[in-house]
Design a protein around this motif. Structure first.
Motif, PDB file in Angstrom:
ATOM      1  N   VAL A   1     -24.795  77.630  35.267  1.00  0.00           N
ATOM      2  CA  VAL A   1     -25.591  78.819  35.556  1.00  0.00           C
ATOM      3  C   VAL A   1     -26.166  79.360  34.257  1.00  0.00           C
ATOM      4  O   VAL A   1     -25.473  79.445  33.239  1.00  0.00           O
ATOM      5  N   LEU A   2     -27.449  79.702  34.291  1.00  0.00           N
ATOM      6  CA  LEU A   2     -28.159  80.257  33.144  1.00  0.00           C
ATOM      7  C   LEU A   2     -28.607  81.665  33.527  1.00  0.00           C
ATOM      8  O   LEU A   2     -29.420  81.840  34.435  1.00  0.00           O
TER       9      LEU A   2
ATOM     10  N   PRO B   1     -15.523  81.787  38.998  1.00  0.00           N
ATOM     11  CA  PRO B   1     -15.127  81.429  37.624  1.00  0.00           C
ATOM     12  C   PRO B   1     -14.420  80.086  37.584  1.00  0.00           C
ATOM     13  O   PRO B   1     -13.505  79.813  38.361  1.00  0.00           O
ATOM     14  N   GLY B   2     -14.868  79.236  36.676  1.00  0.00           N
ATOM     15  CA  GLY B   2     -14.340  77.886  36.585  1.00  0.00           C
ATOM     16  C   GLY B   2     -15.168  76.859  37.332  1.00  0.00           C
ATOM     17  O   GLY B   2     -15.079  75.659  37.067  1.00  0.00           O
ATOM     18  N   GLN B   3     -15.991  77.333  38.259  1.00  0.00           N
ATOM     19  CA  GLN B   3     -16.835  76.416  39.040  1.00  0.00           C
ATOM     20  C   GLN B   3     -18.003  75.896  38.215  1.00  0.00           C
ATOM     21  O   GLN B   3     -18.352  74.708  38.288  1.00  0.00           O
ATOM     22  N   ALA B   4     -18.608  76.790  37.443  1.00  0.00           N
ATOM     23  CA  ALA B   4     -19.839  76.443  36.723  1.00  0.00           C
ATOM     24  C   ALA B   4     -19.723  76.852  35.258  1.00  0.00           C
ATOM     25  O   ALA B   4     -19.147  77.900  34.934  1.00  0.00           O
ATOM     26  N   ARG B   5     -20.286  76.039  34.393  1.00  0.00           N
ATOM     27  CA  ARG B   5     -20.392  76.406  32.982  1.00  0.00           C
ATOM     28  C   ARG B   5     -21.539  77.415  32.843  1.00  0.00           C
ATOM     29  O   ARG B   5     -22.541  77.328  33.565  1.00  0.00           O
ATOM     30  N   GLY B   6     -21.394  78.354  31.918  1.00  0.00           N
ATOM     31  CA  GLY B   6     -22.362  79.427  31.834  1.00  0.00           C
ATOM     32  C   GLY B   6     -23.007  79.573  30.474  1.00  0.00           C
ATOM     33  O   GLY B   6     -22.363  79.422  29.436  1.00  0.00           O
TER      34      GLY B   6
ATOM     35  N   ARG C   1     -23.466  92.743  26.510  1.00  0.00           N
ATOM     36  CA  ARG C   1     -23.638  92.348  27.906  1.00  0.00           C
ATOM     37  C   ARG C   1     -23.339  90.863  28.136  1.00  0.00           C
ATOM     38  O   ARG C   1     -23.271  90.423  29.280  1.00  0.00           O
ATOM     39  N   LEU C   2     -23.173  90.113  27.078  1.00  0.00           N
ATOM     40  CA  LEU C   2     -22.905  88.683  27.213  1.00  0.00           C
ATOM     41  C   LEU C   2     -21.502  88.476  27.773  1.00  0.00           C
ATOM     42  O   LEU C   2     -20.516  88.964  27.224  1.00  0.00           O
ATOM     43  N   GLY C   3     -21.414  87.765  28.887  1.00  0.00           N
ATOM     44  CA  GLY C   3     -20.128  87.538  29.537  1.00  0.00           C
ATOM     45  C   GLY C   3     -19.600  88.731  30.303  1.00  0.00           C
ATOM     46  O   GLY C   3     -18.461  88.709  30.764  1.00  0.00           O
TER      47      GLY C   3
ATOM     48  N   TYR D   1     -20.004  87.373  34.154  1.00  0.00           N
ATOM     49  CA  TYR D   1     -19.537  86.007  34.374  1.00  0.00           C
ATOM     50  C   TYR D   1     -19.116  85.412  33.030  1.00  0.00           C
ATOM     51  O   TYR D   1     -19.812  85.599  32.025  1.00  0.00           O
ATOM     52  N   PRO D   2     -17.976  84.708  32.977  1.00  0.00           N
ATOM     53  CA  PRO D   2     -17.480  84.158  31.704  1.00  0.00           C
ATOM     54  C   PRO D   2     -18.332  82.987  31.206  1.00  0.00           C
ATOM     55  O   PRO D   2     -18.170  81.856  31.649  1.00  0.00           O
TER      56      PRO D   2
END
Length: 410
Positions: free
Chosen positions: A162-163, A178-183, A192-194, A197-198
């Protein structure tokens, strides 16, 4: 009774700029701070100062030469090269990339389009990012969150990467698990970063300049199946909306009202949303075209500003039609502002969805299993009120009450 308030202290906790300084530069500095930091600036000008008369070329004796530039450009920081390479590595390794675009990406339509095409990545849009891509773009799945579409939910729950571009969309349950997709996330504000979503890589920078630097590092994806499936689901979603919006019923369905409005809006319209159930209908049924703009209370979710936004839009863009979509609950809180519009001859158009209830609050109470409380509104004849303020007013109750049949209220 005369009131005296120390306005500097009053505004201290909410204003980015809050200085009683020399009048020659104060407005310029206040605007710069508000634009740069995307917050509130507050000017303090006491009554006796307002009554003073100075020649345009006469400077204050306490201001011997301080000046600011007459021009302003937004800061356009670009992340370091090593961070861009790290982000590109994550994105290139993904096979199902989804994009979430918010208001921070509004100036980056070309870059977001190029990104979506290169990565075969469907783009979900936060409410304030609705104009990032026009709603007829083949790359968008429309809105996300409680105001969003089923296809946007699907891409977030089925992506492996996810972007997030200039968005802090608040409904965390609509992000990937969380853990499903790299971000990877891009935002001007590092705090605001993270936040929602982590993410593995957070890029502090302007979305437009960051994507311009990132795009050459991204590999075009040959497998387009993720995007194709999102497009198929979006086609089915639009068919469902068409069915709902075109089903005649009395009293009028709000979805039909928004659809008709959407079809009639000029290509350069500026649309201002209030907060409430009307926001849901507008978010889903308003099909923004390429040169239209939209704003609303996406950050604070506060009722009542729809008309005020519409007035501001009329001043900011005098050559563009200003359209307000509001409910009876939100409009009634600041309805006297209609006098501001009429007395200043501002051609603001207001679409008011009236159901004599705080519908959004009612729905939320039902969702959590609480009995309805405090949602009923006293009915107001808004057409009569409009006339009393010097505006035109029309009421439509049935599908057949078209533009030539809307009945003036007596």
């Amino acid at each position: 009774m005369r009131q005296g308030v120390y306005t500097v202290k009053l505004m201290q906790s909410v204003a980015l700029y809050n200085g009683p300084e020399h009048a020659l530069i104060v407005g310029n500095r206040a605007c710069r701070m508000a634009l740069s930091e995307r917050g509130v600036s507050h000017l303090t000008v006491s009554k006796d100062v307002q009554m003073m008369k100075l020649a345009a070329d006469k400077r204050s004796m306490r201001n011997p030469g301080v000046r600011t530039s007459s021009s302003w450009s937004p800061p356009l920081p670009t992340p370091p090269a090593e961070q861009l390479r790290a982000a590109a590595e994550i994105i290139n390794s993904g096979s199902r990339v989804a994009v979430l675009a918010g208001q921070g990406a509004l100036s980056a339509r070309d870059e977001v389009t190029a990104l979506a095409d290169r990565l075969a990545a469907p783009v979900a849009k936060a409410l304030l990012g609705k104009a990032v891509l026009p709603d007829d773009s083949p790359y968008t799945t429309g809105g996300i969150g409680d105001l969003g579409t089923a296809p946007s939910t699907w891409i977030m729950k089925n992506c492996d990467t996810v972007l997030i571009l200039g968005s802090t969309m608040p409904w965390e349950e609509y992000y990937p698990t969380p853990g499903q997709a790299r971000g990877v996330q891009v935002d001007l504000k590092p705090d605001r970063l993270g936040l929602r979503y982590p993410v593995e890589v957070g890029l502090t920078g302007d979305v437009k300049t960051t994507l311009s630097a990132l795009l050459p590092l991204l590999t075009r994806k040959a497998d387009r199946s993720f995007l194709s499936e999102a497009q198929r689901r979006m086609s089915e979603w639009n068919d469902l909306l068409d069915q709902v919006e075109n089903t005649k019923r009395s009293p009028l369905r709000p979805q039909m009202v928004i659809r008709v409005l959407s079809d009639l809006l000029p290509d350069n319209a500026v649309i201002s949303l209030d907060c409430g159930a009307n926001t849901h209908f507008a978010a889903r049924c308003l099909k923004l075209r390429a040169h239209q703009r939209l704003t609303g209370t996406g950050m604070l979710a506060s009722m009542a500003p729809g008309l005020s936004y519409g007035i501001a839009a009329s001043y900011a863009f005098p050559d563009r039609p200003s359209i307000v979509i509001t409910g009876d609950g939100g409009f009634s809180m600041l309805m006297a502002e209609l006098v501001t519009a009429t007395s200043n001859k501002l051609p603001v158009k207001i679409i008011l969805l009236k159901n004599n209830t705080l519908a959004e609050v009612k729905f939320e109470q039902e969702d959590i299993g609480n009995p309805e409380f405090g949602c009923e509104l006293a009915p107001i004849d808004f057409v009569a009120f409009a006339k009393a303020c010097g505006a035109e007013g029309y009421r439509c109750e049935r599908p057949e009450d078209g533009s030539t049949q809307c009945r003036n209220s007596s």
